[in-house]
Design a protein around this motif. Sequence first.
Motif, short mmCIF file in Angstrom:
data_model
loop_
_atom_site.label_atom_id
_atom_site.label_comp_id
_atom_site.label_asym_id
_atom_site.label_seq_id
_atom_site.Cartn_x
_atom_site.Cartn_y
_atom_site.Cartn_z
N PRO A 177 13.41 -7.39 -32.78
CA PRO A 177 14.45 -7.09 -31.79
C PRO A 177 15.79 -6.79 -32.45
N TYR A 196 15.01 -14.44 -24.64
CA TYR A 196 13.78 -13.65 -24.47
C TYR A 196 13.44 -12.83 -25.71
N THR A 197 14.46 -12.48 -26.51
CA THR A 197 14.14 -11.74 -27.73
C THR A 197 13.54 -12.68 -28.76
N ARG A 238 3.37 -7.72 -22.81
CA ARG A 238 4.52 -8.26 -23.54
C ARG A 238 5.75 -7.39 -23.37
N ASP A 273 17.05 -3.46 -25.33
CA ASP A 273 16.29 -3.31 -26.56
C ASP A 273 14.88 -2.84 -26.23
N MET A 274 14.33 -1.96 -27.08
CA MET A 274 13.00 -1.41 -26.79
C MET A 274 11.99 -1.82 -27.86
N TYR A 306 9.30 -8.16 -21.56
CA TYR A 306 10.52 -7.98 -22.35
C TYR A 306 11.51 -7.09 -21.61
N SER A 333 12.99 -9.03 -18.64
CA SER A 333 13.99 -10.04 -19.00
C SER A 333 15.28 -9.37 -19.44
N TRP A 346 9.97 -13.11 -27.74
CA TRP A 346 9.18 -11.94 -28.15
C TRP A 346 8.92 -11.96 -29.64
N PHE A 347 9.93 -12.33 -30.39
CA PHE A 347 9.82 -12.33 -31.85
C PHE A 347 8.84 -13.40 -32.31
#
Lengths: 469, 263, 383
Positions: free
Chosen positions: C128, C134-135, A194, A185-186, A198, A201, C138-139
Amino acid sequence: MRPELKEYKFDSMLLSTFTAAAKLRNGSEKEYRTMLKYIPYFNGTVTAVLDTGEPGQLFIECISKYLENYITAREKGFHNAITTFCFSPGILYAMDVYPICLEVLSVAQTFAYRRGTAEFLDFCNEVGYTETSCSSQRGTLGAFLAGVGADVDMVLTDTPGVCDTNANAFAFAAAYLKVPFFSLDMPPVLSEARSDEYHNSDFRALIAFIEKHTGRKLDIDRLRTVLREIERQEELVAELEDLARMVPNPLPVSFNLMVYATRFLFSGMKECTAVLESMLRVASDNASRGASGLSGSVEKMRAFFCYIDHYTNSLRLWDFLDRNGICYQGNILSRSWSNMAPHVKEYRTEAAAYSFDYGDLDAMIRTMALHNSRMPMIKSIRGPYDAPDMWLQDTLSLAKMYSADCIIYNGTPGCRNTWGMVKLFARDTEKAGFPTFIMYGDAFDDRVESWEASQDRLEEFLRVRRLLV
Amino acid sequence: MMVAGCDVGSLTSKAVIMGDGKIVASVIIKSKARPGDSADAAMGQALSKAGLSMNDIACCVGTGYGRDRISFVKEAVTEIACHAKGAQWLVPSARTVIDIGGQDCKAMRLDARGNMVKFTANDKCASGTGRFLEVMARVLHVELDDLGTLSASSRSAITLASACTVWAQADVIQHLNSGVPVADIAAGINSAMASRMSVIVNNIGFERDVVMTGGVAKNAGVVAALEKLLGLRIKRVTRADPQLAGAIGAALIAGERAQGGKS
Amino acid sequence: MNSAFMEAAISLNNDYVREWKEAGKKVVGYTCSYVPDELLYAAGILPYRVRGFGATEATIGDTYFGPFICSLPKAMLQLAGEGRFDFLDGAIITPGCDSMRRLDECWRKAGEDISGILPKFFFHFGVPHKYADYTVKWFIEEILRLKADVERHFGVSVSDDRLREAIRLFNKSRDLLERFDGFRTAGNPAIAGTEALAVILAGTTMSRDIYVKLLEELLETLEQSRGTLKDRTRLMLVGSASDDVNLVRLIEGERAVVVADNLCFGSRFHADRVDETGDPIEALAKRYLAKNECPRMYGEYDGRLKMLIDKADRANVDGVILQNIRFCDLHGSENGLFERDLEKAGIPCLKIEREYGPLVETGRLKMRVEAFLERIGQRRQSA
């Protein structure tokens, strides 16, 4: 789909085609010329590539080897994976997974066959895939969906967040073929801590996924070997890009295609390095004599393609450019974003680039993750086009650095991304002083706009803007 | 007992009067601007051909895009259901029906009783419809009806941009200017049409016998090109004009209604 | 049904928005159901879902967007360009899909040419495309980033308590909407799909506390009313975003009733709950990111298929309409797979592609829907 197409696996057919093409020059000149008559729809492509000399020969051998690799992967105890052009195959090679890049295979077919990938494109629609989707994946996807491609172990992509229609194609393929699927995912912003975290991971999750579905662990030595090879390749590409700044440009027009095609196929493997080295020899030789790479030897104009090329049969786009004395200053696919790249140094955009760190396994995984996140399109088609490090900034800085006289956009009607912003983009590039032309054809499907019509319009642009007198 | 069906399309309107399962009279006219007027004209002509008046008709069903504007029908049924029924009457062994009308093209799968099991229609634009052929014929300066016979003498069909009618026009003009034989261009046009159709047919899957209805079914060139793509013989409609399939189906449904069938 | 719902569904600057603004309060638009609007509510801001409904032209939309783009964001830009979103004090753009995410630059550039149409607060909110530890992390960071920007720009402070309060309120509305669903799917439905969509849509245009009150009143009324739609063919509507009640009206006509849906602006709105325990930001991140009903969450086809089959069973539908807006490849392609698998499971499907906007293709759509109803009717007869 015509019944004939179902009799053989399409990739085995392509393999035979390109293997035979690789042997064409083994005989005498007379034998070569005679053979060309027997491949009326392919000889244009063959001669265009082989006329570049050793690089072209190696390039065709690459395509042949690539096909052989993934077709025979499973019987050799390895695995294969359907993937996309902007997904660096380095990690796959490091784990003995042979990539099947849909877009490059589509191009191989449009170069080799009169009807291109028309029937495979249509087959996708027959099984419910939208016709408005990008034709780059669709042209080869159809073959796999129709069951006339090699058996596949998994589907991988890295375009969510960058290109929906691409990601969607792979998600569809995985659902239809019922094979495991993984997507990197980008996030919308490229160069911030960050995003780096990302990417890292996510990449580790990718490795875990591959390990799970192949039953093999990532080997640190293999990874190091592959990374070293990628680094070597980036050095070579950086040199080629430096040479392209010269006036006249010593690189033959088709070199750009060969740079990105071989990297998409064999990044991290010696096959790619061999082609790049060969190209560098030719280009350096031209440069030392102050010679233009154009076959007519006279450089009239420098064109920058801000997106992709047109893959109509027989490399007619490149032939058009060459015949008209237009040298090719690059497109979005050929750029490398390592710290060695000339434009990174010129504009000091190291934060947007990446470097090679062999410290330990973690460092190498991080390097691979960052390298992948700077692949063409993945790098610059994320957030808004005018955000830092995105499409506009890249295009303008490169067009300026390579002294482009104009900017040309070509894509496909399936590209929601660029069509959502290309008008704004072109307005800005014109304002920056670059005559900009938007082509409405489909790079992978001549049925949308025939090449003749596309060429007509391109010529009109060049005439009207007094770029080519 | 006399029943009737009226099919008001965008290009043509059709009326059929049937009695005892046979066609008593049928008419195909060019549609007028208002569907109500087209229906009146078509049915009027059919009635006078048969020597009947509207009172003699036990039941009349309307179909086609103008079906809701027909004043004299008992019920409006979609052309999909009507074409399915009509095709089955025309060719009892029909299980797949391809209808290319003026403004859209449809494919239907039937069961043995003429019930429609599945259908799909083109959702894009003019390409793949009768309109496409109409436009192309005009560019070539030939009659629409001649496109089929012309292509028969083609030796080397051109490949036409088939995705967009407008751009295909530009292509045809280009070929004409380059002196390409009209027969080859006609063949390319028919091929483009057939290839658009084949995607729709393959999407729905086909089962023998495959039958074509609608005006384009009379274009031998398109039919031949489609046969080649699908890899089978399309059963020709000989019992009546294939363009009447919708109106015939409507009349048959009218018959069912008149005999107390549920709507 | 309270006309307030339909009113809110068919007008952009409705009474609730007007009253809110007259009270000196702020409104922030958002374009995607993945934005945790509880956050805005907790900040004392009205979260308003940006829509394309009511656009009658494409002049502005087409100027900035290129061709080959879904008409939904074009319609949104059209409305913005005409000043119809002038009541917005802010807008949050998300990469719901490629076409929608380009609304960011298109709106900004249009704002350079047409003064006053670009809200002062303009935020690109990343989401995401999958759910992993990890998403989610990030979110969470992205939500905190949004929160910080909202606080800074609007001079407010969003406490955890306020957030928890908002979450509880929003969950309550979701509970009520779930009860509401029951009236739609009853053997004799008391409310048609057209009105139902209006009810759900209205929730995106008004303050949630007011909405909850209206819902409670509505449910009381529905308890008392008798169903009148039991003879209609029962349909489920799936596919591209639709904020247009007229589409449902056209589908229902006189013979059908849309008893269930999986639409953005529809049932996806209240499909689940936010965890009311623990850290509220984390709870929001987890609920919003776990929403898998949208094909933007790649690789989740099997889950979505199962969800649709379950829904179809529970709502006892006779058929499913799979629609997509032209150029919507995500829904369009997944609909292709759904059609195949739902038909295999014995559920009749109609797959149609349409243009978003004022329903200019009514004839074409109507014909297909009617033919589908006829097909279902024939199926019933021969059964």
